[in-house]
Enzyme design. Structure first.
Site, PDB file in Angstrom:
ATOM      1  N   GLU A  91      -0.509   5.761  13.101  1.00  0.00           N
ATOM      2  CA  GLU A  91       0.003   6.979  12.487  1.00  0.00           C
ATOM      3  C   GLU A  91      -0.265   8.210  13.344  1.00  0.00           C
ATOM      4  OE1 GLU A  91      -1.448   8.348   8.687  1.00  0.00           O
ATOM      5  OE2 GLU A  91      -3.269   7.163   8.881  1.00  0.00           O
TER       6      GLU A  91
ATOM      7  N   CYS B 139       0.798  -1.226   0.000  1.00  0.00           N
ATOM      8  CA  CYS B 139       0.000   0.000   0.000  1.00  0.00           C
ATOM      9  C   CYS B 139       0.829   1.273   0.000  1.00  0.00           C
ATOM     10  CB  CYS B 139      -0.961  -0.009   1.192  1.00  0.00           C
ATOM     11  SG  CYS B 139      -2.130  -1.384   1.129  1.00  0.00           S
TER      12      CYS B 139
ATOM     13  N   PHE C 126       1.168  -3.376   4.275  1.00  0.00           N
ATOM     14  CA  PHE C 126       1.467  -4.714   4.766  1.00  0.00           C
ATOM     15  C   PHE C 126       2.936  -5.050   4.480  1.00  0.00           C
ATOM     16  CE2 PHE C 126      -3.107  -6.608   4.474  1.00  0.00           C
ATOM     17  CZ  PHE C 126      -3.472  -5.844   5.565  1.00  0.00           C
TER      18      PHE C 126
ATOM     19  N   HIS D 152      -2.520   8.422   5.891  1.00  0.00           N
ATOM     20  CA  HIS D 152      -2.870   7.110   5.314  1.00  0.00           C
ATOM     21  C   HIS D 152      -4.321   6.809   5.666  1.00  0.00           C
ATOM     22  CE1 HIS D 152      -2.250   3.126   3.711  1.00  0.00           C
ATOM     23  NE2 HIS D 152      -2.708   2.593   4.815  1.00  0.00           N
TER      24      HIS D 152
ATOM     25  N   HIS E 131      -9.823   2.602  -0.344  1.00  0.00           N
ATOM     26  CA  HIS E 131      -8.401   2.262  -0.297  1.00  0.00           C
ATOM     27  C   HIS E 131      -8.065   1.418  -1.527  1.00  0.00           C
ATOM     28  CE1 HIS E 131      -4.504   1.213   0.858  1.00  0.00           C
ATOM     29  NE2 HIS E 131      -4.686   0.730   2.071  1.00  0.00           N
TER      30      HIS E 131
ATOM     31  N   LYS F  35      -9.371   8.538   2.007  1.00  0.00           N
ATOM     32  CA  LYS F  35      -9.917   7.184   1.880  1.00  0.00           C
ATOM     33  C   LYS F  35     -11.357   7.134   2.400  1.00  0.00           C
ATOM     34  CE  LYS F  35      -5.555   4.597   2.210  1.00  0.00           C
ATOM     35  NZ  LYS F  35      -4.595   5.699   2.495  1.00  0.00           N
TER      36      LYS F  35
END
Length: 423
Positions: free
Chosen positions: A321, A170, A406, A310, A347, A342
């Site tokens: 975050e 990502c 990930f 994010h 996403h 998002k």
């Protein structure tokens, strides 16, 4: 490194609810959402049944029937975005040495939709254990190798320089652009066509995220399913899309009178070497990426006017975050507006980092911070200024955009207004 400064002179965005940079900006600045119940296939057998889909007709956007036949949906996105970004920049690539023009395209899952569909066909919807390859699309090999995305874009623009696919989950969409910047700075290329593309809304992808409960099962109100930083969030909403940029050395762009959207002043990436899907709660690795990106930009944390987060909408990521911003920015973290797009466009895995770069550039252009949609019940552990529900007019000269993927990948990029004082 040569010390060359790199800027964005062209861009295009294909995103849910807003094909084209203008439509994309209208959507996110108005706080509208493009999430809905999945229409590409029957989602009823799955735990998560919502996604952010693009209403995309490839022939309407200039692809020939042969190109449509040859390319997976994500590759189609990338080619259309690249063509439009080059047109937006006003650059005549025919006047440049093609060996000095390069391509970097990010993707997390490659030709997932094409592979899923072709397996369905060659196995007769799973009925055949021994599949019949004669039924497959003739260009199936292109679906198997994500490098075909960069090859298709290079063919489209006539680039004969460095051509690379970056696949770091990502963070691919940030990392592909960051890598392109490095190639220009070191003198390996003069112009880079850089961005990312993913089209993952397929049964296999939905099943995989169902298995680890990363996506939201909320389906009673699909438009409100993506809820970053909200206390009621319970997973992200899958999306799709692409954003591609024309990157040039700043002084060269000025000489040709190019429209300059923003300078990419700093970029860094780190890994937590910890867990494939888990995150340490202290956000140390993301904080380190932020520190290094700021150092490269020769700016301090107090210079950041907006953070494009994010903000996936998972419990652990949003906390992670938030901790990273506090760890690196200190008290300034409580005063800088932060938001997650998002919440509106979902996403799109490897593509979202580039789409978020586009959102950051447009925030600079318009001096407006897009909101975090669906943020009604703040999580006490996410206690920063997440710009809930409504966009905010705000002087936005310097933007930090971050990604988390990930495998423990953590990336950060600093974008600045092009007319800022020389550093």
């Amino acid at each position: 490194m040569t010390g060359r400064r790199v800027c964005i002179t062209g861009m295009e965005v294909l995103a849910p609810g807003g094909i084209g940079a203008k439509n994309f900006w209208n959507l996110i600045s108005e706080g509208r959402t493009a999430t809905r119940r999945i229409t590409f296939f029957d989602p009823s057998p799955f735990r998560s049944r919502v996604a952010a889909e693009i209403d995309f007709d490839p022939e309407e956007f200039g692809l020939t029937p042969q190109e449509v036949r040859r390319m997976d949906r994500a590759a189609q996105f990338a080619v259309v975005a690249a063509r439009n970004a080059v047109a937006d920049s006003g650059i005549d690539l025919a006047g440049y040495d093609p060996h000095r023009i390069g391509v970097t395209i990010g993707t997390a899952v490659g030709a997932t939709m094409g592979l899923d569909e072709e397996y369905r066909i060659v196995s007769d919807a799973g009925r055949l254990h021994q599949v019949d390859h004669h039924y497959a699309v003739p260009h199936l090999y292109n679906y198997m190798v994500p490098s075909s995305f960069a090859a298709e874009v290079a063919l489209t623009v006539g680039a004969e320089g460095p051509s690379t696919v970056v696949s770091t989950g990502c963070t691919s969409g940030i990392d592909s652009v960051g890598y392109a910047v490095d190639l220009i700075r070191e003198g390996s290329a003069d112009i880079m066509i850089a961005g990312s593309s993913d089209a993952p809304i397929s049964p296999i992808t939905v099943a995989c995220f169902d298995a680890i409960k990363a996506t939201t099962p909320r389906e009673d109100d699909p438009e409100c399913a993506s809820r970053p930083f909200d206390g009621t969030r319970n997973g992200f909403v899958l999306g799709e899309g692409s954003a591609v940029f024309v990157l040039e050395e700043l002084e060269s762009a000025k000489r040709r009178g190019a429209p300059i959207y923003a300078e990419i002043a700093g970029y860094a990436t780190r890994s937590n070497a910890y867990h494939m899907t888990g995150l340490r709660p202290d956000g140390a690795e993301m904080a380190e990426a932020i520190r290094l990106a700021l150092d490269e930009a020769r700016l301090n944390g107090d210079s950041i006017d907006y953070i494009n987060a994010h903000g996936s909408g998972t419990k652990q990521n949003d906390r992670h975050e938030t901790a990273a911003f506090k760890r690196q920015l200190g008290e300034h973290a409580y005063h800088v507006p932060v938001s997650s797009i998002k919440s509106m466009v979902g996403h799109s895995l490897g593509a979202i980092g580039s789409i978020e770069i586009a959102a950051s550039v447009l925030a600079i252009q318009n001096n407006v911070v897009p909101p975090t949609a669906n943020l009604h019940t703040p999580d006490p552990e996410c206690d920063l200024d997440y710009v809930p529900l409504t966009a905010r007019s705000h002087t936005t000269d310097t933007v930090l955009t971050v990604g988390s993927g990930f495998g423990g990948f953590q990336s950060a990029m600093v974008l600045t207004r092009p007319d800022r004082s020389d550093v």
